[in-house]
Design an enzyme around this catalytic site. Sequence first.
Site, PDB file in Angstrom:
ATOM      1  N   HIS A 238       7.910   7.042  -7.153  1.00  0.00           N
ATOM      2  CA  HIS A 238       6.662   6.880  -7.202  1.00  0.00           C
ATOM      3  C   HIS A 238       5.706   5.750  -7.416  1.00  0.00           C
ATOM      4  CE1 HIS A 238       6.659  11.154  -9.296  1.00  0.00           C
ATOM      5  NE2 HIS A 238       8.036  10.624  -9.038  1.00  0.00           N
TER       6      HIS A 238
ATOM      7  N   ASP B 169      -1.109   0.754  -4.556  1.00  0.00           N
ATOM      8  CA  ASP B 169      -0.643   2.026  -5.691  1.00  0.00           C
ATOM      9  C   ASP B 169      -0.078   3.234  -4.087  1.00  0.00           C
ATOM     10  OD1 ASP B 169      -0.748   3.273  -7.681  1.00  0.00           O
ATOM     11  OD2 ASP B 169      -3.282   4.528  -7.224  1.00  0.00           O
TER      12      ASP B 169
END
Length: 470
Positions: A155, A359
Amino acid sequence: MSRIIVVSNRLPSPRSSAGGLAVALTDCLSATGGVWIGTSEDIATEPGQRLRPLDETESLFVKMGFDLTRQEHENYYLGYSNSVLWPVFHGRADLMDYREEYDISYHALNARLAAMIAGLLRPGDLLWVQDYHFLPLAAELRRLGVSNAIGLFLHIPFPDTNDLQVIPDHVELLRALLDYDLIGLQTQRDVNAFLGSCRTCAGAELMIDGSVSAFGKRTAVASFPIGIDTEGFALEASRTLPPRHVEDPERQHLIIGVDRLDYSKGLPQRFLAYERLLETHPELAGRVSFLQIAPPTRSGLRAYSEIRAELERLAGCINGAHADIDWTPLRYIHRALPREQLGSLYRRARVGLVTPLADGMNLVAKEYVAAQDPENPGVLVLSRFAGAAEQMTEALLVNPHDRGAVAQAIHRALRMPLGERRARHASLMRKLLEEDITWWSTTYLKRLRDTVWHRKIVTAQSELASQIPG
């Protein structure tokens, strides 16, 4: 139908509103009567050797927990996972705190978990491992003779080669990763970084089908950008009233940021960019308000207490310099808000400010767009270093390190004509609806199953070829 076995650091909590990941995994596990494995909330005195079923009679799948000891929480979780992997994978190798006891605990925990999982698996089960806490898990399962299909979805971003090599055992990490049948990453940028590291650090061969071969292993690698429950979130946001005392949109525009308190989110840079906006556009005094929600995370680590202190200092300085009797330019909330309340705030905000330094994806960017009123939508200002930027090109993309450029983008968003706002929002929504959270889980699991069939065909062909006389 084969079961899906999910492994993640945390289990979904029945006490909180389900987010996108929980929704997607719950749906696919319920369809197969699967199992979700994760750490329990208990701290054990001794390492447990069995998974504990958690009693939730209404669930269509089984939740099973394993306990961490206090030492494992310190060394495996706060230590190797979040003081080594997290900073390096987010481009902050300077914050890495590598200690041998962290490394030992991380691998020991994965070996212990593998032994517990191996006794649970049935032939044909698909094992889907989530995130950086379990990078060596497939290797430990293979060592125990497990031949089931095992996939990993990461992730967070994958680091470039130079950053990865800062980790002392980076080659062994790559070797362990190649025991997965499929590695799913958020973006093509992450795929390129992974393949580059495999080639540079492990002498890997990149195959024409996108797989990578090294150490006598072959692993499929692809990007699967995670989505959200777009329709559900949009509906919820449209039905929920904003909290009391939220500004009148006719009098004052709301700018919103929602992030966990983490150095990867670029929050100090964001505060300074907002300050630059107020300095360069004094006519906005009393006409804009910036709300930053930053719930705590990993509070036991020094880097997090330092960034909290920095944000509190910056918020005080900005308000001290610019506030008026009836106007607070910046409000900083250091706690979580209910998910449904966030949706209504997103819908109310004229600007969504999502400016991480690094991110994996950033689902706040997608939630902000989904929450908008299509007739009068707000504008997303998005860091080009968020994984979401690969898909969400109609946002105003910025370099979060350039506070002047971010300030200009906010100003542009505040002044953007309605027609342009509608066009950008409609294009973004089409992508979010096409590649939502269900698309993500379905696409990944189909690729994992296809990878297994491909492996069986290649193995059968190799065995047949070996039987043909030369």
